[in-house]
Design a protein around this motif. Structure first.
Motif, short mmCIF file in Angstrom:
data_model
loop_
_atom_site.label_atom_id
_atom_site.label_comp_id
_atom_site.label_asym_id
_atom_site.label_seq_id
_atom_site.Cartn_x
_atom_site.Cartn_y
_atom_site.Cartn_z
N ALA A 83 0.78 -1.08 0.15
CA ALA A 83 0.05 0.01 -0.09
C ALA A 83 0.84 1.27 -0.03
CB ALA A 83 -0.80 -0.01 1.15
N ARG A 84 1.79 1.15 0.77
CA ARG A 84 2.85 2.47 0.73
C ARG A 84 3.64 2.68 -0.65
NH1 ARG A 84 4.22 -0.07 6.08
NH2 ARG A 84 5.90 -0.80 5.07
N ILE A 85 3.95 1.71 -1.13
CA ILE A 85 4.53 1.72 -2.59
C ILE A 85 3.55 2.13 -3.44
CG2 ILE A 85 5.53 0.49 -4.49
CD1 ILE A 85 6.70 -1.38 -2.54
N GLY A 86 2.34 1.66 -3.46
CA GLY A 86 1.21 2.21 -4.04
C GLY A 86 0.98 3.64 -4.07
N VAL A 87 1.11 4.22 -2.79
CA VAL A 87 0.87 5.72 -2.49
C VAL A 87 1.93 6.31 -3.06
CG1 VAL A 87 1.09 7.63 -0.68
CG2 VAL A 87 -0.32 5.34 -0.35
N GLU A 88 3.30 5.88 -3.21
CA GLU A 88 4.36 6.46 -3.87
C GLU A 88 4.27 6.49 -5.24
OE1 GLU A 88 7.80 5.00 -0.52
OE2 GLU A 88 7.88 4.13 -2.46
N LEU A 89 3.56 5.67 -5.94
CA LEU A 89 3.34 5.66 -7.43
C LEU A 89 1.98 6.44 -7.73
CD1 LEU A 89 4.23 1.97 -7.91
CD2 LEU A 89 5.69 3.95 -8.63
N SER A 90 1.16 6.69 -6.91
CA SER A 90 -0.13 7.26 -7.21
C SER A 90 0.10 8.38 -8.23
CB SER A 90 -0.86 7.66 -6.13
OG SER A 90 -0.09 8.62 -5.21
N GLY A 91 1.05 9.30 -7.77
CA GLY A 91 1.21 10.32 -8.74
C GLY A 91 1.83 10.08 -9.93
N ALA A 92 2.56 9.44 -10.26
CA ALA A 92 3.07 8.86 -11.62
C ALA A 92 2.10 8.13 -12.26
CB ALA A 92 4.38 8.06 -11.50
N ARG A 93 0.92 7.34 -11.69
CA ARG A 93 0.03 6.57 -12.14
C ARG A 93 -0.90 7.53 -12.77
NH1 ARG A 93 -3.35 3.95 -8.99
NH2 ARG A 93 -3.52 1.85 -10.04
N ALA A 94 -1.31 8.62 -12.28
CA ALA A 94 -2.15 9.66 -12.62
C ALA A 94 -1.47 10.45 -13.87
CB ALA A 94 -2.82 10.85 -11.59
#
Length: 366
Positions: A341-352
């Motif tokens: 989940a923490r890695i997902g948060v770190e990637l959230s901006g890049a994902r968007a």
């Protein structure tokens, strides 16, 4: 993974006879460039008067055009620095320790259905992760992907080497210089075309030999990288990663469908500024609906037709069989729910950001 990127020559371990021969041939190619540069400097020193200076400048210009070129930061994609994604970098470092190498210095996230490692300049390592591939993988398969890519730094895979890769560019440049004059009409131009035929054949032959040697070394490196992936994430995860590669065409089709749907708009569709919302969730959902029998069908088709990612990779079914026929390995490390989940948060901006670019420009810029 799909089309491995350029990197330096790893940690110098595990190079087989084909890799050694490819490396030696590449060094011979670069030695010619060095000789041209030395001769150019010698002529510029005053040997031969004005003609020598002119010839020296010409030789230096040739040597400059043939020089090895270092890899630069890609223009597309989102760059994640270590302080921006500490959990992701920590995972990469742990994977690196398991496979016997260090982690990377920079991570780039883009919209390609691909992943690969590279070296920026002389020492800085870079990992490029395509979100369309990352998002359809299970947590352990993502670790297998990281293990596979980092293992290329260890296995002496010459096609990932700066020396060998730059030798390709040098030989290709020579091949271009020896191209015939297409609109030759005079006798001098025709004689020139005739005179360069042996040199053009020589460069073509060297390119073919270098390609053959490095492909053999690269295919061996893929098997070793698969084994490293199994050692890090388990044999089951490494096999699951290969199964995903078998349906990579479905990933592309699903992604194009989602992109086109968002680009067309319509009732119930997000506005332009939010058009990327939910893209990755929809992609992962559509891939999760692929039944087990479809994977089995793709495996059988791959065995008949020789499915492989590209010419540098062995057939996927042979890679899969190699993993299954060797001793099954458990996972050396994993990602618990909180860490994922923490890695997902770190990637959230890049994902968007990557989703918006894909919706705006389409896949592959189409």
């Amino acid at each position: 993974m799909l089309h491995s990127l350029t990197s330096q020559d790893g940690d110098g371990q595990g190079r087989d006879v084909f890799g050694v021969l490819a490396y030696a041939l590449a060094l011979a190619v670069h030695s010619v460039t060095l000789v041209l540069a030395v001769c150019g400097v010698w002529l510029l020193a005053g040997v031969g008067g004005g003609f020598g200076i002119t010839a020296g400048l010409v030789l230096l210009a040739f040597a400059w055009s043939l020089r090895p070129r270092l890899v630069r930061m890609p223009e597309d994609g989102v760059v994640l620095r270590r302080d921006e994604a500490p959990e992701l970098y920590a995972l990469i470092d742990e994977v690196g320790r398991v496979v016997g190498t260090r982690g990377v210095d920079v991570v780039v996230v883009n919209g390609e259905i691909n992943a690969g490692v590279s070296v920026l300049g002389l020492r800085r390592r870079m990992l490029v992760v395509g979100l369309p591939l990352w998002e359809v993988l299970a947590p352990r398969e993502r670790i297998a992907l990281l293990g596979h890519e980092l293992a290329h730094f260890v296995n002496g895979d010459t096609r990932h080497g700066l020396v060998v890769t730059s030798a390709y560019r040098t030989l290709a440049t020579w091949h271009h210089y020896f191209s015939p004059i297409n609109d030759a009409v005079g006798w001098l131009q025709m004689l020139t075309n005739l005179a360069i035929v042996p040199f053009r054949l020589l460069t073509s032959g060297l390119l073919s030999v270098l390609d053959l040697l490095s492909v053999r070394a690269s295919q061996r490196g893929e098997y070793l990288a698969d084994r490293a992936a199994a050692r890090v994430a388990s044999t089951d995860a490494a096999v699951g990663l290969l199964d995903r590669l078998l349906v990579i065409e479905s990933v592309e089709i699903s992604l194009r469908r989602e992109i086109n749907s968002r680009r067309m708009g319509g009732p119930g569709r997000p506005k332009a500024r939010d058009a990327g919302n939910g893209l990755w969730d929809e992609l992962a959902s559509s891939m999760g609906e692929i039944p087990d029998f479809e994977y089995e069908r793709r495996r059988r088709v791959g065995e008949r037709r020789g499915h492989s990612v590209d010419a540098t990779h062995p057939p996927t079914h042979l890679r899969r069989r190699h993993l299954l026929e060797t001793a099954s390995l458990p996972a050396s490390l994993g990602v618990d729910g909180d860490r994922g989940a923490r890695i997902g948060v770190e990637l959230s901006g890049a994902r968007a950001d990557v989703a918006r670019v894909l919706v705006r420009d389409g896949l592959d810029g189409d």
